[in-house]
Design a protein around this motif. Sequence first.
Motif, short mmCIF file in Angstrom:
data_model
loop_
_atom_site.label_atom_id
_atom_site.label_comp_id
_atom_site.label_asym_id
_atom_site.label_seq_id
_atom_site.Cartn_x
_atom_site.Cartn_y
_atom_site.Cartn_z
N PHE A 1 42.14 -8.65 19.64
CA PHE A 1 41.62 -9.11 18.36
C PHE A 1 40.63 -8.07 17.82
O PHE A 1 39.71 -7.64 18.52
CB PHE A 1 40.92 -10.45 18.51
N LEU A 2 40.85 -7.66 16.57
CA LEU A 2 39.98 -6.70 15.89
C LEU A 2 39.47 -7.32 14.59
O LEU A 2 40.22 -7.99 13.87
CB LEU A 2 40.74 -5.40 15.59
N PHE B 1 41.87 -11.42 24.49
CA PHE B 1 41.98 -12.84 24.80
C PHE B 1 43.32 -13.07 25.51
O PHE B 1 44.24 -12.26 25.41
CB PHE B 1 41.90 -13.69 23.53
N TYR B 2 43.41 -14.20 26.20
CA TYR B 2 44.63 -14.56 26.92
C TYR B 2 45.05 -15.97 26.50
O TYR B 2 44.24 -16.90 26.54
CB TYR B 2 44.41 -14.49 28.43
N GLY B 3 46.30 -16.08 26.11
CA GLY B 3 46.80 -17.39 25.70
C GLY B 3 46.70 -17.60 24.21
O GLY B 3 47.62 -17.31 23.46
N PRO C 1 30.84 -8.53 19.96
CA PRO C 1 31.02 -7.64 21.11
C PRO C 1 32.20 -6.69 20.91
O PRO C 1 33.22 -7.05 20.33
CB PRO C 1 31.27 -8.62 22.26
N LEU C 2 32.02 -5.45 21.42
CA LEU C 2 33.09 -4.45 21.42
C LEU C 2 33.61 -4.33 22.85
O LEU C 2 33.32 -3.36 23.56
CB LEU C 2 32.59 -3.12 20.88
N ALA C 3 34.35 -5.34 23.29
CA ALA C 3 34.81 -5.41 24.67
C ALA C 3 36.21 -4.83 24.81
O ALA C 3 37.15 -5.51 25.25
CB ALA C 3 34.77 -6.86 25.15
N CYS C 4 36.38 -3.57 24.41
CA CYS C 4 37.66 -2.89 24.56
C CYS C 4 37.39 -1.39 24.61
O CYS C 4 36.29 -0.92 24.28
CB CYS C 4 38.62 -3.25 23.43
#
Length: 349
Positions: free
Chosen positions: A184-185, A130-132, A145-148
């Motif tokens: 974030f995890l 995330f940003y911010g 989602p596993l977006a990393c």
Amino acid sequence: MKTELMLKRLTGSCENTRDGSVVLLTRTNREGVEKESPDELLDAPQNAAHYWKSTLAKVWLKNVASCGLVIVFLLLAAVAAFVAYQSISDFQRQAKHPAMSVSFKEVKSFEAPGIVLFPERAELLSCKHFYGTLPPLDHPGEPGPLACVIQEVYSEANMHDNVPWKRALVIRGPEAVLQHELLFLHFRLNQSQQDFSGINYLLFSSFDDFTHSNNGSAYLEKLMTSRTLWSFSGGFCTWVKLSLIRTPADDSRLDEFHQETNQEKYNQRREADQLTELFFVVFEWKDPFIQEVHHVVTASPWNVAAVLCGVFLALFKVADFAKISVKWMLKVRRRHRRHRARQLNSMPR
């Protein structure tokens, strides 16, 4: 008559003065005749002895003063030598244990760090950048989602051996510090029978170095010997703010992380599933600065060289002064002996 006058001129004669005293005329040199009374001739040895004593006292005082000055110069040279020894010792000690100087280097983005997690029986539900700010959770406790970038590594040790880890998750950390990137995890641990639960993790500076290594398990084993293990607890959202500290080594550099953590209580709204433990952790960079530590030797070798030059100069001056003093004392003694010999020769026999 002429013969008597010649004898008087050669041998001297006695004349009566007006007061009745007798004056002895002696020929002392070629220029003239000196008059000496008999009382002065009797007092001449006493005057010579008095002159000898006064001269000896002056010479003795001068010799004592010269010796005292030599001793003072030797003491000053000893003090200078001690100061030089202390300066050399301090320089050697500071060269072996230099002081630390910290400088801050601003960067636009960091190299992606590696985050190694040892979840054991915990399950990774979601992973996202995330940003911010961190948005509200949509479905906590459920897979997302596993977006990393994630790599799963298993230990090469025997499963029955007592090893600190058997499975590890290596995740690519945040990079864009100026955009406030967050990682974030979200984990879940089912049917937990432990009174306290937590997940251990460690950090290393370059995720790309891990991906380029031939053996991931050996790479992690090496990290375990040189890195510190951290942990975050279940039932909380743990915020980890990272700062990079870079220290130059002999042929490379050593990167370490300073962490600031705080925890926020997660308010679980479901009452039915009491044995499920949820874990939340957020990784982000604290500021866009790298702390570079430099070794600084505060003692300068030029100061030591200056002290040594001062010591050698003092020793040279002491030796020169002692040499001149000895020559002067010998010269005074020879002069005194010659003067004494002249006094003794001039005394009447």
